[in-house]
Design an enzyme around this catalytic site. Structure first.
Site, short mmCIF file in Angstrom:
data_model
loop_
_atom_site.label_atom_id
_atom_site.label_comp_id
_atom_site.label_asym_id
_atom_site.label_seq_id
_atom_site.Cartn_x
_atom_site.Cartn_y
_atom_site.Cartn_z
N LEU A 59 -10.81 21.89 34.79
CA LEU A 59 -10.95 23.17 35.50
C LEU A 59 -10.65 24.37 34.60
O LEU A 59 -11.34 25.38 34.65
CB LEU A 59 -10.03 23.19 36.73
CG LEU A 59 -10.44 22.25 37.86
CD1 LEU A 59 -9.33 22.10 38.89
CD2 LEU A 59 -11.73 22.73 38.52
N THR A 60 -9.62 24.23 33.76
CA THR A 60 -9.25 25.33 32.86
C THR A 60 -10.39 25.65 31.91
O THR A 60 -10.78 26.82 31.76
CB THR A 60 -7.98 24.95 32.05
OG1 THR A 60 -6.96 24.52 32.96
CG2 THR A 60 -7.47 26.12 31.24
N GLU A 100 -8.41 23.64 22.27
CA GLU A 100 -7.56 23.33 23.43
C GLU A 100 -6.70 22.11 23.10
O GLU A 100 -7.10 21.26 22.31
CB GLU A 100 -8.51 23.10 24.62
CG GLU A 100 -7.93 22.71 25.93
CD GLU A 100 -6.91 23.64 26.54
OE1 GLU A 100 -5.89 23.90 25.87
OE2 GLU A 100 -7.08 24.04 27.70
N ASP A 101 -5.54 22.02 23.71
CA ASP A 101 -4.69 20.86 23.45
C ASP A 101 -5.21 19.62 24.17
O ASP A 101 -5.43 18.58 23.57
CB ASP A 101 -3.21 21.14 23.82
CG ASP A 101 -3.03 21.67 25.25
OD1 ASP A 101 -4.03 21.89 25.96
OD2 ASP A 101 -1.86 21.88 25.65
N ILE A 102 -5.40 19.74 25.49
CA ILE A 102 -5.77 18.56 26.27
C ILE A 102 -6.65 18.98 27.44
O ILE A 102 -6.42 20.02 28.06
CB ILE A 102 -4.49 17.80 26.73
CG1 ILE A 102 -4.83 16.50 27.46
CG2 ILE A 102 -3.58 18.67 27.58
CD1 ILE A 102 -3.62 15.56 27.60
N ASP A 159 -7.82 17.81 31.07
CA ASP A 159 -7.44 16.88 32.13
C ASP A 159 -8.48 16.97 33.26
O ASP A 159 -9.51 16.29 33.22
CB ASP A 159 -6.03 17.25 32.59
CG ASP A 159 -5.43 16.27 33.59
OD1 ASP A 159 -5.99 15.19 33.77
OD2 ASP A 159 -4.38 16.61 34.19
N ARG A 212 7.45 20.45 22.67
CA ARG A 212 6.33 21.01 21.89
C ARG A 212 6.51 20.84 20.39
O ARG A 212 5.55 20.77 19.63
CB ARG A 212 6.20 22.52 22.16
CG ARG A 212 5.71 22.88 23.55
CD ARG A 212 5.30 24.35 23.55
NE ARG A 212 5.22 24.92 24.88
CZ ARG A 212 4.16 24.84 25.69
NH1 ARG A 212 3.10 24.19 25.29
NH2 ARG A 212 4.17 25.41 26.88
N PHE A 242 0.99 11.20 30.90
CA PHE A 242 1.43 12.55 30.57
C PHE A 242 1.85 12.58 29.10
O PHE A 242 2.73 11.84 28.68
CB PHE A 242 2.58 13.02 31.49
CG PHE A 242 2.68 14.51 31.46
CD1 PHE A 242 1.92 15.29 32.33
CD2 PHE A 242 3.49 15.15 30.52
CE1 PHE A 242 1.97 16.67 32.26
CE2 PHE A 242 3.55 16.53 30.45
CZ PHE A 242 2.79 17.29 31.33
N LYS A 271 -0.16 27.88 25.62
CA LYS A 271 0.55 27.78 24.36
C LYS A 271 0.21 26.47 23.64
O LYS A 271 0.39 26.33 22.44
CB LYS A 271 2.07 27.77 24.62
CG LYS A 271 2.62 28.98 25.30
CD LYS A 271 4.14 28.77 25.50
CE LYS A 271 4.66 29.71 26.53
NZ LYS A 271 6.10 29.43 26.81
N ASP A 292 3.67 20.25 26.08
CA ASP A 292 5.02 20.29 26.67
C ASP A 292 5.10 19.58 28.00
O ASP A 292 4.11 19.34 28.69
CB ASP A 292 5.43 21.74 26.90
CG ASP A 292 4.78 22.33 28.15
OD1 ASP A 292 3.53 22.26 28.25
OD2 ASP A 292 5.50 22.83 29.04
P1 IMP Z 1 -6.98 20.95 33.32
O1 IMP Z 1 -7.38 22.32 33.79
O2 IMP Z 1 -6.59 20.04 34.44
O3 IMP Z 1 -7.99 20.33 32.39
O4 IMP Z 1 -5.61 21.13 32.57
C1 IMP Z 1 -5.52 21.43 31.28
C2 IMP Z 1 -4.13 21.96 30.96
O5 IMP Z 1 -3.07 21.30 31.68
C3 IMP Z 1 -3.88 21.67 29.50
O6 IMP Z 1 -4.36 22.72 28.71
C4 IMP Z 1 -2.38 21.49 29.47
O7 IMP Z 1 -1.79 22.75 29.29
C5 IMP Z 1 -2.03 20.93 30.83
N1 IMP Z 1 -1.93 19.45 30.76
C6 IMP Z 1 -2.75 18.55 31.33
N2 IMP Z 1 -2.38 17.30 31.06
C7 IMP Z 1 -1.29 17.38 30.26
C8 IMP Z 1 -0.45 16.40 29.61
O8 IMP Z 1 -0.64 15.18 29.69
N3 IMP Z 1 0.57 16.90 28.86
C9 IMP Z 1 0.80 18.24 28.72
N4 IMP Z 1 0.04 19.18 29.30
C10 IMP Z 1 -1.00 18.77 30.06
MG MG Z 2 -3.48 24.01 27.51
#
Ligand code: IMP
Ligand code: MG
Length: 175
Positions: free
Chosen positions: A106-107, A99-101, A103, A165, A152, A43, A159
């Site tokens: 992996l996503t 994409e929002d962020i 990290d 959000r 974070f 979302k 969120d």
């Molecule tokens: P990744 O697969 O570890 O890159 O995670 C990405 C997803 O984790 C993002 O699309 C967010 O939904 C969530 N996420 C990672 N870090 C944060 C944060 O600092 N705040 C909110 N959501 C986060």
């Molecule tokens: Mg996300």
């Protein structure tokens, strides 16, 4: 009830709008003569995508995908699956994932590999925030709003436990 957690503002709504306009200008130029499909990752990306799309000067189509990860996040083999599929055709299209962020990465890695199997003309990534300290897999983010090392982040679509959000700015949450 919201938890009483301390939050500190990182970027105001005005600062975000300025950056989103710059990104939109670059993207509009890069895809000037192409048909572009924006794919927002639900979302978290819904606010960013709506501002980004409305600042583009080129016509685009839009769709959304929703992913869920299960198992331990700390396992680098974190399993990810699609819980809401893209509905528009991808084949031979230029795709820009919004994409929002990012990290661990992996996503995005999962989504990128999934999309490539559908034979699009191209797949690029636009992320509001590149949070690079915990990156586990290398992903190329073609358009980055803000780079931050860690923390974070909430607000502007992002969120914590489905809260925050709606905030117009971006905040660092002290958990
Ligand atoms: P990744 O697969 O570890 O890159 O995670 C990405 C997803 O984790 C993002 O699309 C967010 O939904 C969530 N996420 C990672 N870090 C944060 C944060 O600092 N705040 C909110 N959501 C986060
Ligand atoms: Mg996300």
């Amino acid at each position: 009830m919201p938890f009483p957690v301390k939050k500190e503002r990182l970027y105001s709504h005005r600062e975000i709008q300025k950056r989103v306009k710059e990104l939109a200008r670059t993207i509009s130029k890069d895809y000037q003569k192409e048909e572009l499909l924006l794919v927002g990752v639900l979302k978290g990306a819904f606010v960013f995508m709506s501002d980004l799309a409305r600042n583009l000067s080129i016509p685009v189509r839009m769709d959304f995908v929703r992913l869920a990860s299960y198992g331990s996040r700390s396992q680098s083999q974190g399993k990810i699956r699609i819980t809401k599929a893209i509905e528009l055709p991808i084949r031979d299209k230029h795709i820009l994932v919004v994409e929002d962020i990012v990290d661990s990465g992996l996503t995005l890695k999962f989504l990128q590999e999934f999309l490539k199997k559908e034979n699009p003309k191209s797949v690029k990534i636009c992320a509001l925030i590149d949070k690079n300290e915990r990156r586990e897999v290398s992903v190329t983010i073609d358009y980055v709003g803000f780079s931050i090392p860690k923390g974070f982040i909430v607000g502007y679509g992002l969120d914590f436990d489905e809260q925050y959000r709606h905030l117009p700015g971006l905040y660092h949450l002290h958990l």
